[in-house]
Motif scaffolding. Structure first.
Motif, PDB file in Angstrom:
ATOM      1  N   PRO A  42     142.907  67.019   6.032  1.00  0.00           N
ATOM      2  CA  PRO A  42     142.690  68.357   6.087  1.00  0.00           C
ATOM      3  C   PRO A  42     142.020  69.004   4.959  1.00  0.00           C
ATOM      4  CG  PRO A  42     144.907  67.487   6.994  1.00  0.00           C
ATOM      5  CD  PRO A  42     144.428  66.724   6.134  1.00  0.00           C
ATOM      6  N   GLN A  43     142.024  68.558   3.787  1.00  0.00           N
ATOM      7  CA  GLN A  43     141.830  69.051   2.699  1.00  0.00           C
ATOM      8  C   GLN A  43     140.232  68.705   2.229  1.00  0.00           C
ATOM      9  OE1 GLN A  43     144.654  69.234  -0.637  1.00  0.00           O
ATOM     10  NE2 GLN A  43     145.662  67.895   0.635  1.00  0.00           N
ATOM     11  N   VAL A  44     139.638  67.978   3.071  1.00  0.00           N
ATOM     12  CA  VAL A  44     138.373  67.356   2.518  1.00  0.00           C
ATOM     13  C   VAL A  44     137.418  67.554   4.009  1.00  0.00           C
ATOM     14  CG1 VAL A  44     139.062  65.902   0.574  1.00  0.00           C
ATOM     15  CG2 VAL A  44     138.812  64.931   3.169  1.00  0.00           C
ATOM     16  N   ASP A  45     135.957  67.417   3.500  1.00  0.00           N
ATOM     17  CA  ASP A  45     135.029  67.536   4.786  1.00  0.00           C
ATOM     18  C   ASP A  45     134.867  66.333   5.398  1.00  0.00           C
ATOM     19  OD1 ASP A  45     133.524  66.441   2.679  1.00  0.00           O
ATOM     20  OD2 ASP A  45     131.711  67.444   3.255  1.00  0.00           O
ATOM     21  N   ARG A  46     134.964  65.284   4.682  1.00  0.00           N
ATOM     22  CA  ARG A  46     135.104  63.740   5.275  1.00  0.00           C
ATOM     23  C   ARG A  46     135.593  62.632   4.318  1.00  0.00           C
ATOM     24  NH1 ARG A  46     128.749  62.196   5.772  1.00  0.00           N
ATOM     25  NH2 ARG A  46     128.477  64.231   6.465  1.00  0.00           N
ATOM     26  N   LEU A  47     136.254  61.660   4.971  1.00  0.00           N
ATOM     27  CA  LEU A  47     137.067  60.872   4.316  1.00  0.00           C
ATOM     28  C   LEU A  47     136.704  59.395   4.291  1.00  0.00           C
ATOM     29  CD1 LEU A  47     139.872  61.080   2.654  1.00  0.00           C
ATOM     30  CD2 LEU A  47     141.015  60.629   4.880  1.00  0.00           C
ATOM     31  N   ALA A  48     136.763  58.496   3.234  1.00  0.00           N
ATOM     32  CA  ALA A  48     136.643  57.066   3.135  1.00  0.00           C
ATOM     33  C   ALA A  48     137.844  56.451   2.566  1.00  0.00           C
ATOM     34  CB  ALA A  48     135.378  56.914   2.797  1.00  0.00           C
ATOM     35  N   LEU A  49     137.660  55.130   2.696  1.00  0.00           N
ATOM     36  CA  LEU A  49     138.673  54.119   1.896  1.00  0.00           C
ATOM     37  C   LEU A  49     137.993  53.234   1.012  1.00  0.00           C
ATOM     38  CD1 LEU A  49     141.840  53.412   2.280  1.00  0.00           C
ATOM     39  CD2 LEU A  49     140.980  51.496   3.706  1.00  0.00           C
ATOM     40  N   ASN A  50     138.373  53.233  -0.125  1.00  0.00           N
ATOM     41  CA  ASN A  50     137.798  52.352  -1.194  1.00  0.00           C
ATOM     42  C   ASN A  50     138.797  50.958  -1.038  1.00  0.00           C
ATOM     43  OD1 ASN A  50     138.727  51.780  -4.448  1.00  0.00           O
ATOM     44  ND2 ASN A  50     136.695  51.027  -3.406  1.00  0.00           N
ATOM     45  N   ALA A  51     138.329  50.052  -0.539  1.00  0.00           N
ATOM     46  CA  ALA A  51     139.062  48.679  -0.402  1.00  0.00           C
ATOM     47  C   ALA A  51     138.139  47.471  -0.418  1.00  0.00           C
ATOM     48  CB  ALA A  51     139.696  48.756   0.698  1.00  0.00           C
ATOM     49  N   ASN A  52     138.546  46.458  -0.934  1.00  0.00           N
ATOM     50  CA  ASN A  52     137.933  45.219  -1.113  1.00  0.00           C
ATOM     51  C   ASN A  52     138.231  43.874  -0.197  1.00  0.00           C
ATOM     52  OD1 ASN A  52     136.369  45.792  -3.643  1.00  0.00           O
ATOM     53  ND2 ASN A  52     138.288  46.085  -4.583  1.00  0.00           N
ATOM     54  N   GLY A  53     137.657  43.059   0.009  1.00  0.00           N
ATOM     55  CA  GLY A  53     137.956  42.022   1.052  1.00  0.00           C
ATOM     56  C   GLY A  53     137.493  42.438   2.325  1.00  0.00           C
ATOM     57  N   ALA A  54     137.877  42.095   3.468  1.00  0.00           N
ATOM     58  CA  ALA A  54     137.256  42.119   4.920  1.00  0.00           C
ATOM     59  C   ALA A  54     137.478  43.560   5.213  1.00  0.00           C
ATOM     60  CB  ALA A  54     137.944  41.202   5.984  1.00  0.00           C
ATOM     61  N   PRO A  55     136.631  44.276   5.498  1.00  0.00           N
ATOM     62  CA  PRO A  55     136.741  45.891   5.749  1.00  0.00           C
ATOM     63  C   PRO A  55     137.467  45.985   7.392  1.00  0.00           C
ATOM     64  CG  PRO A  55     134.238  45.133   6.135  1.00  0.00           C
ATOM     65  CD  PRO A  55     135.078  43.958   5.441  1.00  0.00           C
ATOM     66  N   ASP A  56     137.210  45.033   8.154  1.00  0.00           N
ATOM     67  CA  ASP A  56     137.856  45.260   9.604  1.00  0.00           C
ATOM     68  C   ASP A  56     139.435  45.266   9.707  1.00  0.00           C
ATOM     69  OD1 ASP A  56     138.277  42.538   9.156  1.00  0.00           O
ATOM     70  OD2 ASP A  56     137.236  41.893  10.743  1.00  0.00           O
ATOM     71  N   ARG A  57     139.925  45.124   8.456  1.00  0.00           N
ATOM     72  CA  ARG A  57     141.462  44.913   8.647  1.00  0.00           C
ATOM     73  C   ARG A  57     141.917  46.384   8.487  1.00  0.00           C
ATOM     74  NH1 ARG A  57     140.292  43.992   3.225  1.00  0.00           N
ATOM     75  NH2 ARG A  57     141.876  44.638   1.856  1.00  0.00           N
ATOM     76  N   TRP A  58     140.977  47.420   8.097  1.00  0.00           N
ATOM     77  CA  TRP A  58     141.280  48.947   8.211  1.00  0.00           C
ATOM     78  C   TRP A  58     140.694  49.564   9.397  1.00  0.00           C
ATOM     79  CZ3 TRP A  58     144.601  49.669   4.362  1.00  0.00           C
ATOM     80  CH2 TRP A  58     144.708  49.035   3.122  1.00  0.00           C
ATOM     81  N   SER A  59     140.174  48.764  10.335  1.00  0.00           N
ATOM     82  CA  SER A  59     139.534  49.529  11.369  1.00  0.00           C
ATOM     83  C   SER A  59     140.322  50.448  12.274  1.00  0.00           C
ATOM     84  CB  SER A  59     138.784  48.446  12.425  1.00  0.00           C
ATOM     85  OG  SER A  59     139.742  47.710  12.906  1.00  0.00           O
ATOM     86  N   ASP A  60     141.451  50.269  12.243  1.00  0.00           N
ATOM     87  CA  ASP A  60     142.493  51.237  13.078  1.00  0.00           C
ATOM     88  C   ASP A  60     142.409  52.554  12.285  1.00  0.00           C
ATOM     89  OD1 ASP A  60     143.960  49.748  10.975  1.00  0.00           O
ATOM     90  OD2 ASP A  60     145.546  51.186  11.169  1.00  0.00           O
ATOM     91  N   LEU A  61     142.140  52.687  11.045  1.00  0.00           N
ATOM     92  CA  LEU A  61     142.146  54.143  10.390  1.00  0.00           C
ATOM     93  C   LEU A  61     140.689  54.853  10.866  1.00  0.00           C
ATOM     94  CD1 LEU A  61     143.076  53.124   6.834  1.00  0.00           C
ATOM     95  CD2 LEU A  61     144.664  54.178   8.621  1.00  0.00           C
ATOM     96  N   GLY A  62     139.601  54.124  11.349  1.00  0.00           N
ATOM     97  CA  GLY A  62     138.510  54.858  11.589  1.00  0.00           C
ATOM     98  C   GLY A  62     137.804  55.665  10.496  1.00  0.00           C
ATOM     99  N   LEU A  63     137.729  54.807   9.257  1.00  0.00           N
ATOM    100  CA  LEU A  63     137.298  55.540   7.981  1.00  0.00           C
ATOM    101  C   LEU A  63     136.293  54.550   7.357  1.00  0.00           C
ATOM    102  CD1 LEU A  63     140.493  56.417   6.237  1.00  0.00           C
ATOM    103  CD2 LEU A  63     138.738  57.936   7.556  1.00  0.00           C
TER     104      LEU A  63
END
Length: 199
Positions: A42-63
């Motif tokens: 709610p505090q930013v205009d858009r959001l992303a996640l910095n992570a390494n390895g297979a990105p699809d393991r974070w797909s549930d977050l929609g980021l």
């Protein structure tokens, strides 16, 4: 000032928790990283996640998932650089970062960082305990204009966040630590138990 992008830093190895994605640990029915998303989005205009390895393991977050560009996972500054490059591509002049293992981060983190920004555009969150101010360097406002300077510093071996921010004069946004430290992070199983009690 233009509203910043937000970047959640989740690129660490979590060695004190036995490895894996620390942000996926559950706290009262929700993952640590989901709690960070709830507070920062709610505090930013858009959001992303910095992570390494297979990105699809974070797909549930929609980021969007931003891997480190720098080799050998050199620490949080590499995640900051990934976020700055992402923001540059969208035309945003700055980002705000938060760690993925800090479920109680302040709901007013971004406005207070913006208010504390030095002429360089930098600000770091901080806390004060017994009259001593301590920076919380994974929580900061970072200017995109200095991303190439950061890239050079990483290539030269800089790893500590404050070693780089001190060279550019970061402002400090000081947050209270009562009733608890809003930057409390979960590093060990004991920390997770303490966070359960706090939650």
């Amino acid at each position: 000032m233009v509203q910043p992008h937000g970047v959640i830093l989740a690129g660490g190895r979590a060695t004190r928790m036995g490895g894996g994605d620390k942000g996926r640990l559950m706290l009262s029915g929700r993952s640590l990283v989901a709690r960070v998303v709830d507070r920062l989005a709610p505090q930013v205009d858009r959001l992303a996640l910095n992570a390494n390895g297979a990105p699809d393991r974070w797909s549930d977050l929609g980021l969007p998932v931003l891997p480190d560009e720098a080799p050998d996972r050199p620490g949080p500054l590499a995640g900051v650089l990934a976020g700055l490059d992402w923001a540059a591509a969208t035309g945003c002049p700055h980002i705000v970062t938060a760690a993925a293992d800090t479920p109680f981060l302040p709901p007013d983190l971004v406005p207070r960082l913006l208010a504390a920004a030095a002429p360089s555009g930098f600000a770091l969150a901080a806390t004060e305990v017994d009259g001593r101010v301590r920076a919380q360097p994974t929580f900061g406002l970072w200017p995109v204009a200095l991303r190439d300077d950061l890239r050079t510093a990483l290539a030269a071996g800089t790893r500590k966040i404050v070693a780089w921010t001190d060279a550019h004069g970061a402002g400090l946004a000081v947050f209270p630590t009562e009733p608890w430290d809003p930057f409390f992070n979960v590093n060990t199983p004991e920390d997770l138990a303490r966070a359960e009690a706090m939650a």
